[in-house]
Every structure is written in C-alpha cells, then in structure tokens.
Design a protein around this motif. Structure first.
Motif, PDB file in Angstrom:
ATOM      1  N   TYR A 100       8.031   2.481 -19.363  1.00 56.22           N
ATOM      2  CA  TYR A 100       6.580   2.307 -19.409  1.00 56.22           C
ATOM      3  C   TYR A 100       6.139   1.082 -18.615  1.00 56.22           C
ATOM      4  CZ  TYR A 100       5.478   5.999 -22.757  1.00 56.22           C
ATOM      5  OH  TYR A 100       5.280   7.222 -23.358  1.00 56.22           O
ATOM      6  N   GLN A 101       6.904  -0.004 -18.669  1.00 57.24           N
ATOM      7  CA  GLN A 101       6.491  -1.191 -17.929  1.00 57.24           C
ATOM      8  C   GLN A 101       6.475  -0.915 -16.430  1.00 57.24           C
ATOM      9  OE1 GLN A 101       8.888  -4.785 -17.816  1.00 57.24           O
ATOM     10  NE2 GLN A 101       7.079  -6.054 -18.118  1.00 57.24           N
ATOM     11  N   ALA A 102       7.442  -0.147 -15.940  1.00 54.21           N
ATOM     12  CA  ALA A 102       7.440   0.226 -14.527  1.00 54.21           C
ATOM     13  C   ALA A 102       6.213   1.059 -14.188  1.00 54.21           C
ATOM     14  CB  ALA A 102       8.721   1.001 -14.190  1.00 54.21           C
ATOM     15  N   LEU A 103       5.886   2.040 -15.022  1.00 57.67           N
ATOM     16  CA  LEU A 103       4.721   2.888 -14.772  1.00 57.67           C
ATOM     17  C   LEU A 103       3.421   2.083 -14.840  1.00 57.67           C
ATOM     18  CD1 LEU A 103       5.779   5.975 -16.915  1.00 57.67           C
ATOM     19  CD2 LEU A 103       5.715   5.873 -14.418  1.00 57.67           C
ATOM     20  N   ILE A 104       3.308   1.219 -15.832  1.00 59.54           N
ATOM     21  CA  ILE A 104       2.097   0.423 -15.990  1.00 59.54           C
ATOM     22  C   ILE A 104       1.860  -0.468 -14.781  1.00 59.54           C
ATOM     23  CG2 ILE A 104       1.144  -1.521 -17.315  1.00 59.54           C
ATOM     24  CD1 ILE A 104       2.416  -0.168 -19.825  1.00 59.54           C
ATOM     25  N   ASN A 105       2.930  -0.978 -14.198  1.00 62.12           N
ATOM     26  CA  ASN A 105       2.806  -1.904 -13.074  1.00 62.12           C
ATOM     27  C   ASN A 105       2.800  -1.224 -11.707  1.00 62.12           C
ATOM     28  OD1 ASN A 105       2.799  -4.913 -13.948  1.00 62.12           O
ATOM     29  ND2 ASN A 105       4.266  -3.929 -15.337  1.00 62.12           N
ATOM     30  N   GLY A 106       2.729   0.110 -11.687  1.00 61.24           N
ATOM     31  CA  GLY A 106       2.483   0.784 -10.417  1.00 61.24           C
ATOM     32  C   GLY A 106       3.527   1.748  -9.916  1.00 61.24           C
ATOM     33  N   ALA A 107       4.639   1.923 -10.622  1.00 59.53           N
ATOM     34  CA  ALA A 107       5.656   2.875 -10.163  1.00 59.53           C
ATOM     35  C   ALA A 107       5.110   4.290 -10.230  1.00 59.53           C
ATOM     36  CB  ALA A 107       6.917   2.750 -10.995  1.00 59.53           C
ATOM     37  N   ARG A 108       5.315   5.048  -9.159  1.00 55.97           N
ATOM     38  CA  ARG A 108       4.893   6.446  -9.091  1.00 55.97           C
ATOM     39  C   ARG A 108       6.077   7.407  -9.099  1.00 55.97           C
ATOM     40  NH1 ARG A 108      -0.129   7.752 -10.734  1.00 55.97           N
ATOM     41  NH2 ARG A 108      -1.694   6.320  -9.910  1.00 55.97           N
ATOM     42  N   GLY A 148       0.787  -1.233   0.000  1.00 53.35           N
ATOM     43  CA  GLY A 148       0.000   0.000   0.000  1.00 53.35           C
ATOM     44  C   GLY A 148       0.816   1.279   0.000  1.00 53.35           C
ATOM     45  N   LYS A 149       2.095   1.209   0.371  1.00 56.29           N
ATOM     46  CA  LYS A 149       2.941   2.399   0.305  1.00 56.29           C
ATOM     47  C   LYS A 149       3.347   2.655  -1.149  1.00 56.29           C
ATOM     48  CE  LYS A 149       4.829   2.125   4.987  1.00 56.29           C
ATOM     49  NZ  LYS A 149       6.048   2.057   5.834  1.00 56.29           N
ATOM     50  N   PRO A 150       3.637   3.913  -1.492  1.00 50.97           N
ATOM     51  CA  PRO A 150       4.046   4.206  -2.869  1.00 50.97           C
ATOM     52  C   PRO A 150       5.361   3.513  -3.220  1.00 50.97           C
ATOM     53  CG  PRO A 150       3.416   6.211  -1.702  1.00 50.97           C
ATOM     54  CD  PRO A 150       3.512   5.123  -0.673  1.00 50.97           C
ATOM     55  N   ILE A 151       5.535   3.227  -4.515  1.00 52.61           N
ATOM     56  CA  ILE A 151       6.781   2.636  -4.983  1.00 52.61           C
ATOM     57  C   ILE A 151       7.344   3.438  -6.145  1.00 52.61           C
ATOM     58  CG2 ILE A 151       6.168   0.309  -4.234  1.00 52.61           C
ATOM     59  CD1 ILE A 151       5.647  -0.290  -7.279  1.00 52.61           C
ATOM     60  N   TRP A 152       8.679   3.525  -6.207  1.00 50.39           N
ATOM     61  CA  TRP A 152       9.410   4.077  -7.340  1.00 50.39           C
ATOM     62  C   TRP A 152      10.360   3.007  -7.838  1.00 50.39           C
ATOM     63  CZ3 TRP A 152      11.410   9.513  -5.277  1.00 50.39           C
ATOM     64  CH2 TRP A 152      10.309  10.273  -4.854  1.00 50.39           C
ATOM     65  N   MET A 153      10.770   3.096  -9.090  1.00 48.77           N
ATOM     66  CA  MET A 153      11.709   2.131  -9.647  1.00 48.77           C
ATOM     67  C   MET A 153      12.990   2.829 -10.101  1.00 48.77           C
ATOM     68  SD  MET A 153      10.535  -0.917  -9.272  1.00 48.77           S
ATOM     69  CE  MET A 153      11.492  -1.927 -10.418  1.00 48.77           C
ATOM     70  N   VAL A 154      14.111   2.151  -9.868  1.00 50.16           N
ATOM     71  CA  VAL A 154      15.428   2.650 -10.262  1.00 50.16           C
ATOM     72  C   VAL A 154      15.860   1.852 -11.494  1.00 50.16           C
ATOM     73  CG1 VAL A 154      17.775   3.160  -9.525  1.00 50.16           C
ATOM     74  CG2 VAL A 154      15.915   3.077  -7.822  1.00 50.16           C
ATOM     75  N   LEU A 155      16.033   2.546 -12.625  1.00 50.56           N
ATOM     76  CA  LEU A 155      16.300   1.903 -13.902  1.00 50.56           C
ATOM     77  C   LEU A 155      17.709   2.233 -14.401  1.00 50.56           C
ATOM     78  CD1 LEU A 155      12.831   2.562 -15.585  1.00 50.56           C
ATOM     79  CD2 LEU A 155      13.554   0.570 -14.246  1.00 50.56           C
ATOM     80  N   GLN A 156      18.105   1.548 -15.435  1.00 54.81           N
ATOM     81  CA  GLN A 156      19.509   1.514 -15.848  1.00 54.81           C
ATOM     82  C   GLN A 156      19.897   2.581 -16.853  1.00 54.81           C
ATOM     83  OE1 GLN A 156      20.580  -2.316 -17.381  1.00 54.81           O
ATOM     84  NE2 GLN A 156      22.503  -1.653 -18.249  1.00 54.81           N
ATOM     85  N   ILE A 157      20.985   3.265 -16.541  1.00 55.63           N
ATOM     86  CA  ILE A 157      21.835   3.896 -17.537  1.00 55.63           C
ATOM     87  C   ILE A 157      23.067   3.000 -17.672  1.00 55.63           C
ATOM     88  CG2 ILE A 157      23.250   5.889 -18.125  1.00 55.63           C
ATOM     89  CD1 ILE A 157      21.303   7.637 -16.542  1.00 55.63           C
ATOM     90  N   CYS A 158      23.810   2.898 -16.577  1.00 60.84           N
ATOM     91  CA  CYS A 158      24.986   2.043 -16.540  1.00 60.84           C
ATOM     92  C   CYS A 158      25.178   1.557 -15.110  1.00 60.84           C
ATOM     93  CB  CYS A 158      26.216   2.820 -17.017  1.00 60.84           C
ATOM     94  SG  CYS A 158      27.665   1.797 -17.325  1.00 60.84           S
ATOM     95  N   TRP A 159      25.839   0.401 -14.941  1.00 57.77           N
ATOM     96  CA  TRP A 159      26.020  -0.139 -13.588  1.00 57.77           C
ATOM     97  C   TRP A 159      27.259  -1.018 -13.555  1.00 57.77           C
ATOM     98  CZ3 TRP A 159      24.696  -5.487 -12.199  1.00 57.77           C
ATOM     99  CH2 TRP A 159      24.328  -6.264 -13.295  1.00 57.77           C
ATOM    100  N   SER A 160      27.609  -1.473 -12.363  1.00 55.03           N
ATOM    101  CA  SER A 160      28.860  -2.212 -12.169  1.00 55.03           C
ATOM    102  C   SER A 160      28.922  -3.482 -13.011  1.00 55.03           C
ATOM    103  CB  SER A 160      29.036  -2.563 -10.688  1.00 55.03           C
ATOM    104  OG  SER A 160      27.949  -3.356 -10.224  1.00 55.03           O
ATOM    105  N   GLY A 161      27.765  -4.082 -13.289  1.00 52.68           N
ATOM    106  CA  GLY A 161      27.733  -5.321 -14.048  1.00 52.68           C
ATOM    107  C   GLY A 161      28.145  -5.183 -15.498  1.00 52.68           C
ATOM    108  N   VAL A 162      28.270  -3.952 -15.984  1.00 56.00           N
ATOM    109  CA  VAL A 162      28.775  -3.725 -17.343  1.00 56.00           C
ATOM    110  C   VAL A 162      29.982  -2.792 -17.340  1.00 56.00           C
ATOM    111  CG1 VAL A 162      26.498  -4.089 -18.374  1.00 56.00           C
ATOM    112  CG2 VAL A 162      27.210  -1.772 -17.784  1.00 56.00           C
ATOM    113  N   ALA A 163      30.300  -2.199 -16.193  1.00 61.24           N
ATOM    114  CA  ALA A 163      31.372  -1.207 -16.125  1.00 61.24           C
ATOM    115  C   ALA A 163      32.641  -1.715 -15.448  1.00 61.24           C
ATOM    116  CB  ALA A 163      30.880   0.036 -15.387  1.00 61.24           C
TER     117      ALA A 163
END
Length: 425
Positions: free
Chosen positions: A279-287, A245-260
């Motif tokens: 869009y998939q994050a927004l559709i599934n509830g990310a605010r 019930g609490k709001p959720i945000w999603m952290v998405l990729q530009i670059c990360w340790s797994g490729v850097a």
C-alpha cells in the motif's frame, strides 16, 4: 551460431492441427491470437489493448509444468489471485535461451498471463557491435507479436552495476524502432543520486526500483538512515523524482540474497509488513508491483523446493495481499484511476501518507502510517454528502463523517482503506 527462423504458435496464425495438438498435450485453453498493444495513459496507468490494468508480476516464475501443493495449475492459481506477469529471459541470449523463451511465452499466454523478458546485455549496445545488434533485432522481431509479451526489461540495476547509459540508449532506440507496442522498463537498485540515475531514464519508457527492507539486521538493502519498512515509501518517491513524469513500478520482497545467502539469517515479510509495503508503494505513486524471490530455492521448505516455488509464502502472505489489491478485488477499480482533485487533507499527523481516488461518485482514501506513536488523525475536505463510510478489509468497522470531516486512529504501520459511496447515505 545459426539462428533458426521461428515456427511456433507465437509467430503468426497457428494451423488447426497445431491448436488441436496444443489442447491435447497441455490440457489447457488455446493461446490468444495476435500481439498486445501496451501503453500508458496520462495517469501512468498501464493499458493492455486499451484496458486499464494494475500490473502485478513476479520474479521469477514456477516451473512450466508447475503445480500448487493441492495439485492445481500454478499459473492458474496466480492469475486467479490477481497476478499478471513473470520476468523471463536470461543473462546471455543464444539459440537455447530463445527456444526456452518461446516455450515460456507459449505456456504463460495459454493461461492468460504475460512475460517481461530481460534482454540483459543485449540491451546495452556498444557502437559498432554488429553481432550484438543482429541478435537484439532477432529477439525483438521474434517475440514482439507474441500474445504473451507484456513489456521488455533492459539491463538490471545499471547505475549500481556501473553499466554506462549511452549503450543502453542506443539499444533502446533499436528496440523502439522495431516495436512501438511494448514499453521498456528499467530497474534501478536503491543506490545512487538523482543526478547519477536520471541519464538512464532516456533508455526506458517506465522505471522500477527494487527495495527489500526485511532482514537481520533490519534494512540492510538500503544505505539510507531509515531502516524501517517505511523506506519503501522513501524509495518510491525517489524513483518517481528520477522518472520525471514517466510511470513507476516498485519491486518488493518475497526473499532476496540478503537473507538467503550463506551466513545470512533467513527472514520473510509478515502479512502485515507485506501489506504495508504494498500500500505504501501504491500511495506514493507506484502504478505496478513486482514481487521478487518466489523462485529462490534457498528460501523454500522441502515441499516447496520439490514444487519449484514458494507456495508457503504465497498462501500465508502474498495471496491475501493480492486479494485486496489485485484484479477482481473491490478496491481494484480505484487503483486504475488518477489521483482525485478533491481537497482532502489530514491534520494532527505528519507521518501518515495517503492518496484519494474516485470511481464515479465513489471516493476511496488509501492511508498508511510510518513508525512512531499511535495517533488520532483528522481527515477533512470530503463532500458534504459524505456521512459514513466503510473501512475496507476491516468489516464491520465504519467511520462517521460530519461537515466533510472524520477522524480515525493509526498505530505504527497501520493501513486503512476508506470507501465512501452515496449508497451509504
């Protein structure tokens, strides 16, 4: 360590001389005055001084004097495209970090943007640790009235890092005792179970989860069987269930340790991949959305390394995505609304995800398809007045509806955004 009492624009009302000097030395507009009151409405939408906002942030930021490749101000460029905030702060808080944070908040606020200070170890308060509590209280009191403060960040990925939740809850209570106007956000890794993560929720007002699917081999950031970029939707629904019930945000990729990191193969999301994940994050509830890795030097070409931010990725991928969902976009008002109660359904596809929003009489359907075969999907349940609608960002393409139904094609990882309005009758 002796703590110096704050004597900056961020604390209280600045003098006229201070404002003049600020304008002279920065060449920018004066900082807004007074603290922000930040909260969430019943739909989980962020309110900044009562104004509904889809917060779009970045970890981390350009340099304080950052410039774009064409010489423009870095912060103005990002704000104009729809960005709102940057993660700031440090792993260890001391006098220098506090002064650096003050400068960062001052700079960002002058450009109409905000900060998400990471309290890190300060936000895990062991019982009886008076010195750490003193520093925590000082940091909160120092910055809680700053116009550049948006929300607080506590211990990063605590369950994966095996940080106990009890000290975090104890620190959270101290933070809220001092500052009721800025929520606390807690970011989890794509690890753990519902039962393992849920106790941490008591230490935050909203939850985030970071997921970076683009790598060689694919999907190494997640331990789940799904290695496609559609894992973003899987993890969005997971953290939403954790949040209860609490709001959720999603952290998405530009670059990360797994490729850097050394031994890894550098790889970035394409525009189509970043668009789908957003869009998939927004559709599934990310605010809220945060994009990670724009400041990682190992992911920059020579030009961007000199400028201190990944402007190549910004120009080719991220800015075009934000132009669709960021503040000022034609879709943005729909992203600030709760899910519609219209009885809209889909048939002939169990791998298409969608959400419906209404703004006045205008109807928006955001839909995306996972991996698999190309399919033709039927939407039903629209009002009888709907006869046709535009497919946003695919002009001049339109869909025709009859008796509340329309059909459209979806290839793997397609995103379609439909807009129906009485003006199109």
């Amino acid at each position: 360590m002796q703590l110096i009492e704050p004597k900056s624009i961020g604390q209280g009302v600045p003098s006229l001389v201070g404002i003049v000097l600020l304008l002279i030395f920065t060449g920018s507009c004066a900082m807004p005055q007074g603290p922000n009151r930040v909260s969430f409405n019943e739909d989980g939408v962020l309110l900044i001084n009562g104004k509904k906002t889809l917060p779009i942030g970045f970890t981390g930021a350009p340099p304080l004097d950052g410039r774009t490749p064409d010489g423009g101000n870095a912060f103005e460029e990002i704000r104009e495209a729809g960005g709102h905030f940057f993660r700031s702060g440090a792993g260890e808080w001391n006098e220098k970090v506090i002064e650096d944070e003050q400068k960062f908040l001052d700079t960002v606020a002058r450009h109409g943007m905000y900060c998400w200070p990471r309290l890190a170890k300060l936000s895990s308060l062991e019982e009886g640790n008076a010195e750490k509590e003193k520093m925590l209280r000082y940091v909160i009191n120092r910055f809680k009235n700053h116009p550049g403060l948006l929300v607080w960040k506590n211990v990063d990925e605590p369950q994966w890092g095996q940080n106990p939740f009890e000290p975090m809850i104890r620190a959270y209570k101290v933070i809220k005792d001092l500052d009721l106007d800025h929520p606390v956000g807690l970011t989890q890794a794509p690890r753990g179970t519902l039962e393992e993560l849920r106790p941490y929720s008591a230490a935050a007002d909203f939850l985030l989860l970071d997921i970076y699917p683009i790598s060689y081999p694919p999907g190494t950031h997640s331990l789940l069987a799904n290695k496609e970029i559609s894992m973003v939707g899987d993890w969005t629904r997971f953290i939403k269930e954790v949040a209860d019930g609490k709001p959720i945000w999603m952290v998405l990729q530009i670059c990360w340790s797994g490729v850097a990191n050394p031994g890894k193969t550098l790889r970035f999301p394409s525009f189509a991949q970043e668009r789908f994940m957003t869009y998939q994050a927004l559709i599934n509830g990310a605010r809220g959305l945060v994009y990670f890795g724009g400041n990682i030097t190992e992911c920059m070409n020579e030009r961007d390394a000199r400028l201190g931010w990944n402007w190549t990725f910004w120009q080719r991928v991220l800015r075009p995505v934000l132009e669709e969902v960021g503040q000022g976009s034609p879709l943005y008002p729909a992203l600030l609304e709760g899910d519609s109660k219209l009885p809209i359904k889909i048939a002939d596809a169990n791998d298409v995800e969608y959400c419906v929003r209404e703004v006045g009489r205008d109807i928006y359907i955001l839909a995306c398809k996972r991996e698999g075969e190309t399919v033709k999907v039927k939407f039903s349940g629209l009002p009888d007045w709907v006869m046709q609608g535009e497919v946003m960002y695919e002009a001049p393409r339109r869909v025709k509806a009859e008796a509340g139904e329309f059909t459209d094609w979806f290839a793997p990882f397609d995103v379609h955004v439909y807009h129906f309005t009485p003006d199109n009758l």
